[in-house]
Design a protein around this motif. Structure first.
Motif, PDB file in Angstrom:
ATOM      1  N   ARG A 142      70.816 -25.387 -20.834  1.00  0.00           N
ATOM      2  CA  ARG A 142      70.570 -24.920 -18.774  1.00  0.00           C
ATOM      3  C   ARG A 142      69.132 -23.880 -19.285  1.00  0.00           C
ATOM      4  N   PHE A 143      68.139 -24.324 -19.671  1.00  0.00           N
ATOM      5  CA  PHE A 143      66.772 -23.645 -19.421  1.00  0.00           C
ATOM      6  C   PHE A 143      66.008 -24.701 -20.264  1.00  0.00           C
ATOM      7  N   VAL A 144      65.131 -25.096 -19.982  1.00  0.00           N
ATOM      8  CA  VAL A 144      64.126 -26.381 -20.439  1.00  0.00           C
ATOM      9  C   VAL A 144      62.958 -26.030 -20.277  1.00  0.00           C
ATOM     10  N   HIS A 145      62.355 -25.682 -21.398  1.00  0.00           N
ATOM     11  CA  HIS A 145      60.028 -25.496 -20.784  1.00  0.00           C
ATOM     12  C   HIS A 145      59.648 -27.351 -21.172  1.00  0.00           C
ATOM     13  N   PHE A 146      58.534 -27.561 -20.371  1.00  0.00           N
ATOM     14  CA  PHE A 146      58.166 -28.336 -21.227  1.00  0.00           C
ATOM     15  C   PHE A 146      56.590 -28.510 -20.160  1.00  0.00           C
ATOM     16  N   GLY A 147      55.565 -29.390 -20.443  1.00  0.00           N
ATOM     17  CA  GLY A 147      54.239 -29.703 -19.859  1.00  0.00           C
ATOM     18  C   GLY A 147      54.722 -31.510 -19.384  1.00  0.00           C
ATOM     19  N   LEU A 148      53.420 -31.606 -18.808  1.00  0.00           N
ATOM     20  CA  LEU A 148      53.569 -32.909 -18.013  1.00  0.00           C
ATOM     21  C   LEU A 148      52.359 -33.024 -17.409  1.00  0.00           C
ATOM     22  N   SER A 149      51.591 -34.470 -17.643  1.00  0.00           N
ATOM     23  CA  SER A 149      50.528 -34.830 -16.632  1.00  0.00           C
ATOM     24  C   SER A 149      50.784 -34.796 -15.265  1.00  0.00           C
ATOM     25  N   LEU A 150      49.348 -34.789 -14.758  1.00  0.00           N
ATOM     26  CA  LEU A 150      49.491 -34.628 -13.490  1.00  0.00           C
ATOM     27  C   LEU A 150      48.002 -34.995 -12.685  1.00  0.00           C
ATOM     28  N   LYS A 151      47.659 -35.429 -11.885  1.00  0.00           N
ATOM     29  CA  LYS A 151      46.627 -36.385 -11.641  1.00  0.00           C
ATOM     30  C   LYS A 151      46.377 -34.817 -10.672  1.00  0.00           C
ATOM     31  N   ASP A 152      44.640 -34.197 -10.917  1.00  0.00           N
ATOM     32  CA  ASP A 152      44.922 -33.446 -10.484  1.00  0.00           C
ATOM     33  C   ASP A 152      44.055 -33.469  -8.832  1.00  0.00           C
ATOM     34  N   LYS A 153      44.222 -33.323  -8.108  1.00  0.00           N
ATOM     35  CA  LYS A 153      44.552 -34.216  -6.368  1.00  0.00           C
ATOM     36  C   LYS A 153      45.173 -33.114  -5.593  1.00  0.00           C
ATOM     37  N   PRO A 154      44.750 -32.954  -4.689  1.00  0.00           N
ATOM     38  CA  PRO A 154      45.198 -31.986  -3.411  1.00  0.00           C
ATOM     39  C   PRO A 154      46.627 -32.897  -3.015  1.00  0.00           C
ATOM     40  N   GLY A 155      47.831 -31.901  -3.024  1.00  0.00           N
ATOM     41  CA  GLY A 155      49.517 -32.933  -3.011  1.00  0.00           C
ATOM     42  C   GLY A 155      50.340 -32.621  -4.167  1.00  0.00           C
ATOM     43  N   GLU A 156      49.605 -33.227  -5.383  1.00  0.00           N
ATOM     44  CA  GLU A 156      50.619 -33.798  -6.271  1.00  0.00           C
ATOM     45  C   GLU A 156      51.276 -32.567  -6.573  1.00  0.00           C
TER      46      GLU A 156
END
Length: 400
Positions: free
Chosen positions: A324-338
């Motif tokens: 019921r709780f999860v912590h994680f990271g993810l790679s994201l494009k560094d641009k507006p709107g992502e």
């Protein structure tokens, strides 16, 4: 050896001094455990645990010359409060030796009852050895937390109450540390109604009674850290071991995950704050460690003294274990709107964002990308797996 009459005598002494705690039927837990589950709520006892029964019976039985130099005891917390409370009622000076890692709430509560507290050692067994040394030096009377005839008789009054509240009981499940509670309870119930099955439950991190029964003698074991600190006793008592051998049908173990989830479930479903040791008996039934079904079963909830600072960690641990709780990271494009796009996906997946942070610089962060750390409130493990699968399908790289 302790007799049934000793337990009745203890019960008589306690009239008006302690609570006859409720025996509460739980429809929810009965459905999960496939048994009729009743909770013996010793967490609602004075001082927050059953321990006051044994300590009061012991101390009220001492002669004036025996208590002329006060009493001394060792405890990880609940026995300390029981002795301190009893000493206050009986006007007897007392000193309690507690491990240095004892919960602050239990230390403060013990001092509040008027006891002098000394912190010694990292575990209960070291505190116990030191308390025995102090007893020899000072001449104070020693109140053992479990391996004492009068203490065991006092704890046995829990068994008398269960039989009175549920005469048709078929199974009683009880937490086991040093063995005082289960020894007294089992003796009382088996002598009155031999057909009742008595099962003990220990933390898998410290199964000293189970190992002792396996080796047919009292042994000391190496224990691991456990949230069930009240039953983390590395060596059971000689007297309690003998009684357990005679009256207890079997000992089972529960792990930290099972304890944490059970603590959270009791808090949510029954609105009761229960410590790890107290939750262990119910955990064994909910996770079907004991091979019974369709029985009228009582789970002894032995205590509810939880350090306030630990409550949030219990809730978080329980929620993580339950999916019921999860912590994680993810790679994201560094641009507006992502970020807005990703949060829209999370919303459609019916997860609640509890916390997020965006990192633009780091050893493993490539130019043009950022790493988003997310904490989500989820429904269960299946929901978490579905979220990860959908994010991966949409081209996101999960970092755990």
């Amino acid at each position: 050896m302790i007799l049934l009459n000793d337990i009745y005598s203890a019960q008589e002494k306690m009239q008006g001094m302690i609570h006859k705690t409720p025996l509460d039927y739980s429809k929810t837990f009965s459905s999960i455990a496939k048994n009729e589950i009743y909770l013996k709520l010793e967490n609602l006892q004075k001082t927050g645990s059953f321990k006051v029964r044994g300590s009061f019976n012991k101390m009220s039985s001492l002669k004036k010359e025996e208590i002329s130099k006060g009493v001394i005891a060792a405890s990880a917390g609940n026995h300390a409060q029981g002795v301190a409370f009893s000493s206050h009622l009986l006007n007897i000076p007392c000193t309690i030796v507690m491990p240095k890692g004892a919960p602050l709430s239990k230390i403060q509560a013990t001092r509040h009852y008027g006891a002098e507290v000394e912190l010694y050692g990292s575990v209960f067994d070291e505190a116990l050895d030191y308390a025995l040394e102090l007893k020899d030096k000072t001449g104070a009377a020693f109140v053992h937390p479990f391996d004492d005839h009068l203490v065991i008789a006092g704890q046995g009054t829990v068994g008398l109450e269960i039989l009175d509240q549920l005469p048709e009981v078929e199974v009683v499940v009880c937490p086991v540390g040093g063995g005082g509670l289960i020894a007294g309870l089992a003796l009382a119930i088996k002598e009155m109604k031999p057909s009742v099955k008595i099962y003990g439950v220990e933390a898998l991190a410290c199964p000293s009674m189970k190992q002792s029964l396996h080796e047919n003698k009292v042994v000391s074991i190496n224990s691991m850290p456990t949230m069930a600190d009240g039953i983390a006793v590395k060596k059971p008592g000689e007297l309690t071991f003998q009684i357990v051998q005679k009256y207890v049908d079997e000992i089972f173990c529960v792990d930290e995950m099972e304890i944490a989830r059970t603590m959270l479930m009791i808090l949510e479903r029954n609105k009761l704050l229960v410590e790890g040791s107290g939750a262990s008996s119910l955990a064994s039934l909910l996770y079907q460690k004991i091979p019974i079904e369709g029985k009228k079963a009582v789970a002894v909830i032995s205590g509810g003294n939880v350090d306030v600072s630990f409550i949030s960690r219990i809730i978080e641990r329980g929620m993580v274990e339950a999916g019921r709780f999860v912590h994680f990271g993810l790679s994201l494009k560094d641009k507006p709107g992502e970020l807005e796009k990703l949060l829209g996906i999370i919303t459609l997946l019916e997860a609640n964002v509890l916390n997020l942070s965006l990192e633009h610089m780091g050893e493993k962060i490539y130019p043009g990308y950022a790493v988003l750390q997310l904490s989500l409130e989820t429904k269960n493990h299946t929901h978490v797996e579905h979220i990860f699968k959908e994010l991966i399908n949409k081209g996101y790289e999960i970092i755990q």
